[in-house]
Design a protein around this motif. Structure first.
Motif, PDB file in Angstrom:
ATOM      1  N   ASN A  27       0.965  -1.040  -0.398  1.00 40.90           N
ATOM      2  CA  ASN A  27      -0.498   0.171   0.168  1.00 40.90           C
ATOM      3  C   ASN A  27       0.677   1.438  -0.133  1.00 40.90           C
ATOM      4  O   ASN A  27       1.848   1.149   0.749  1.00 40.90           O
ATOM      5  CB  ASN A  27      -1.033  -0.148   1.334  1.00 40.90           C
ATOM      6  CG  ASN A  27      -2.230   1.113   1.394  1.00 40.90           C
ATOM      7  OD1 ASN A  27      -2.100   2.336   0.195  1.00 40.90           O
ATOM      8  ND2 ASN A  27      -3.287   0.578   1.922  1.00 40.90           N
ATOM      9  N   PRO A  28       1.078   2.239  -1.162  1.00 40.07           N
ATOM     10  CA  PRO A  28       1.275   3.153  -0.418  1.00 40.07           C
ATOM     11  C   PRO A  28       1.875   4.189   0.021  1.00 40.07           C
ATOM     12  O   PRO A  28       2.082   5.044   0.960  1.00 40.07           O
ATOM     13  CB  PRO A  28       0.990   4.362  -2.328  1.00 40.07           C
ATOM     14  CG  PRO A  28      -0.215   3.561  -2.440  1.00 40.07           C
ATOM     15  CD  PRO A  28      -0.386   2.307  -2.160  1.00 40.07           C
ATOM     16  N   VAL A  29       0.381   4.187   1.024  1.00 39.03           N
ATOM     17  CA  VAL A  29       0.108   5.159   2.047  1.00 39.03           C
ATOM     18  C   VAL A  29       0.776   4.246   2.733  1.00 39.03           C
ATOM     19  O   VAL A  29       1.408   5.811   3.512  1.00 39.03           O
ATOM     20  CB  VAL A  29      -0.932   5.271   2.058  1.00 39.03           C
ATOM     21  CG1 VAL A  29      -2.283   5.664   3.262  1.00 39.03           C
ATOM     22  CG2 VAL A  29      -2.260   5.559   1.050  1.00 39.03           C
ATOM     23  N   HIS A  30       1.071   3.073   4.025  1.00 38.03           N
ATOM     24  CA  HIS A  30       1.604   2.575   4.560  1.00 38.03           C
ATOM     25  C   HIS A  30       3.387   2.962   4.337  1.00 38.03           C
ATOM     26  O   HIS A  30       3.973   3.402   5.008  1.00 38.03           O
ATOM     27  CB  HIS A  30       1.569   1.179   4.443  1.00 38.03           C
ATOM     28  CG  HIS A  30      -0.226   0.670   4.651  1.00 38.03           C
ATOM     29  ND1 HIS A  30      -0.220  -0.686   4.488  1.00 38.03           N
ATOM     30  CD2 HIS A  30      -0.825   1.996   5.235  1.00 38.03           C
ATOM     31  CE1 HIS A  30      -1.833  -0.781   5.487  1.00 38.03           C
ATOM     32  NE2 HIS A  30      -1.972   0.686   5.533  1.00 38.03           N
ATOM     33  N   SER A  31       3.201   2.845   2.794  1.00 40.20           N
ATOM     34  CA  SER A  31       5.077   3.329   2.426  1.00 40.20           C
ATOM     35  C   SER A  31       5.824   4.908   2.829  1.00 40.20           C
ATOM     36  O   SER A  31       6.310   4.895   3.216  1.00 40.20           O
ATOM     37  CB  SER A  31       5.313   3.422   0.715  1.00 40.20           C
ATOM     38  OG  SER A  31       4.412   1.220   0.337  1.00 40.20           O
ATOM     39  N   VAL A  32       4.304   5.778   3.348  1.00 40.52           N
ATOM     40  CA  VAL A  32       4.955   7.032   3.293  1.00 40.52           C
ATOM     41  C   VAL A  32       4.246   6.999   4.351  1.00 40.52           C
ATOM     42  O   VAL A  32       4.903   7.692   5.143  1.00 40.52           O
ATOM     43  CB  VAL A  32       3.805   7.684   2.680  1.00 40.52           C
ATOM     44  CG1 VAL A  32       3.831   8.853   3.351  1.00 40.52           C
ATOM     45  CG2 VAL A  32       3.864   7.799   0.932  1.00 40.52           C
ATOM     46  N   LEU A  33       3.790   6.763   5.010  1.00 42.91           N
ATOM     47  CA  LEU A  33       3.580   6.095   6.327  1.00 42.91           C
ATOM     48  C   LEU A  33       4.889   5.884   7.205  1.00 42.91           C
ATOM     49  O   LEU A  33       5.754   6.341   8.336  1.00 42.91           O
ATOM     50  CB  LEU A  33       2.695   6.014   6.818  1.00 42.91           C
ATOM     51  CG  LEU A  33       0.979   6.781   7.077  1.00 42.91           C
ATOM     52  CD1 LEU A  33       0.272   5.298   7.347  1.00 42.91           C
ATOM     53  CD2 LEU A  33       1.403   7.757   7.677  1.00 42.91           C
ATOM     54  N   PHE A  34       5.293   4.543   6.903  1.00 41.02           N
ATOM     55  CA  PHE A  34       7.045   4.563   7.398  1.00 41.02           C
ATOM     56  C   PHE A  34       8.142   5.632   6.902  1.00 41.02           C
ATOM     57  O   PHE A  34       8.886   5.178   7.321  1.00 41.02           O
ATOM     58  CB  PHE A  34       7.212   2.741   6.045  1.00 41.02           C
ATOM     59  CG  PHE A  34       6.226   1.480   6.896  1.00 41.02           C
ATOM     60  CD1 PHE A  34       7.069   1.764   8.143  1.00 41.02           C
ATOM     61  CD2 PHE A  34       5.579   1.099   6.387  1.00 41.02           C
ATOM     62  CE1 PHE A  34       6.097   0.376   9.089  1.00 41.02           C
ATOM     63  CE2 PHE A  34       4.581  -0.123   7.032  1.00 41.02           C
ATOM     64  CZ  PHE A  34       5.187  -0.349   8.507  1.00 41.02           C
TER      65      PHE A  34
END
Length: 201
Positions: A27-34
Motif C-alpha cells: 500500500n503506497p499510503v503505508h509506505s509514506v507513513l513508514f
C-alpha cells in the motif's frame, strides 16, 4: 551499556526496519507513513550527536512538508496500482541489473571503509556558548552564501517550470480579467429599457 548507546541502537534499528518497510509495503499510503517514521528516527540520531538543528530541519522540512505532500498526492490521485504493476515483468531484468550494480557498489564501499589519518582531530567543535544552529548559520551565510543563493535560484526555476508545465486552461470556463473589469463603464454594465405597462415580467 550506556543510555546514549541504548537510544542509538533503538533509533537505528527502527530507522532501518521502517526504511525496509517503505519499499516492502504494497500500500503506497503505508509506505509514506513508514517513510515518516524513518525521518523521525533519523532526527533522533541527529539529536544524539548534538546536531539539533539538522534534527529539527529533518522533521520540519521532510516530515512536515515533503512526506505529507507525498501522502496527500497518493491519496488524492487515487492511482490504480494494479494497472501499473501489469508491466512489471518487462522491466524486471533492467531493474535487477541496476539493483545488482548498487549492491556491488555498497559492498565495495563497506569493504574498503577506513578512517583517514587525522580525520577525528579535524572535527572543529563549536565555540563555547554558541548553539549548533548559530554555528551553521554563520558558515552558511559567510563561506557558502553564493552556493546558498544558487540553490535557491535553482529551486525557484524548478517551481516555476513545474507550474508552467502542469497548468492547463479548461475551455468554456469564465475567467477574471482585471483590465476588462477596470475598463467597464456604466453603459457596459447596465441597460436601461423602457417596458410598456402590462408587458413586463
Amino acid at each position: 551499556m550506556s543510555l546514549a548507546a541504548l537510544f542509538f541502537y533503538l533509533f537505528a534499528g527502527v530507522a532501518v526496519a521502517s526504511a525496509f518497510m517503505v519499499i516492502a509495503s504494497r500500500n503506497p499510503v503505508h509506505s509514506v507513513l513508514f517513510l515518516i517514521l524513518t525521518f523521525v528516527n533519523a532526527s533522533g540520531l541527529f539529536i544524539l550527536i548534538g546536531a539539533e538543528y539538522l534534527a529539527m530541519l529533518l522533521v520540519v522540512v521532510y516530515v512536515g512538508a515533503v512526506a505529507v505532500l507525498f501522502l496527500f498526492v497518493v491519496m488524492m490521485l487515487d492511482v490504480d496500482f494494479v494497472e501499473l504493476r501489469q508491466g512489471f515483468l518487462q522491466y524486471l531484468p533492467v531493474g535487477g541489473l541496476v539493483g545488482f550494480i548498487f549492491l556491488a557498489e555498497l559492498v565495495l564501499v563497506v569493504g574498503s571503509w577506513s578512517f583517514g589519518q587525522g580525520v577525528t582531530g579535524a572535527v572543529v567543535a563549536p565555540a563555547p556558548g554558541v548553539s549548533n544552529a548559530v554555528q551553521i548559520g554563520r558558515v552558511l551565510y559567510t563561506d557558502y552564501v553564493y552556493f546558498f543563493q544558487a540553490a535557491g535560484l535553482v529551486l525557484l526555476v524548478a517551481m516555476i517550470g513545474a507550474i508552467v508545465l502542469t497548468l492547463r486552461h479548461k475551455e468554456n470556463v469564465k475567467r477574471q480579467s482585471i483590465p476588462v473589469q477596470n475598463a467597464r463603464t456604466k453603459a457596459m454594465a447596465i441597460d436601461v429599457v423602457k417596458v410598456p405597462s402590462g408587458k413586463g415580467l
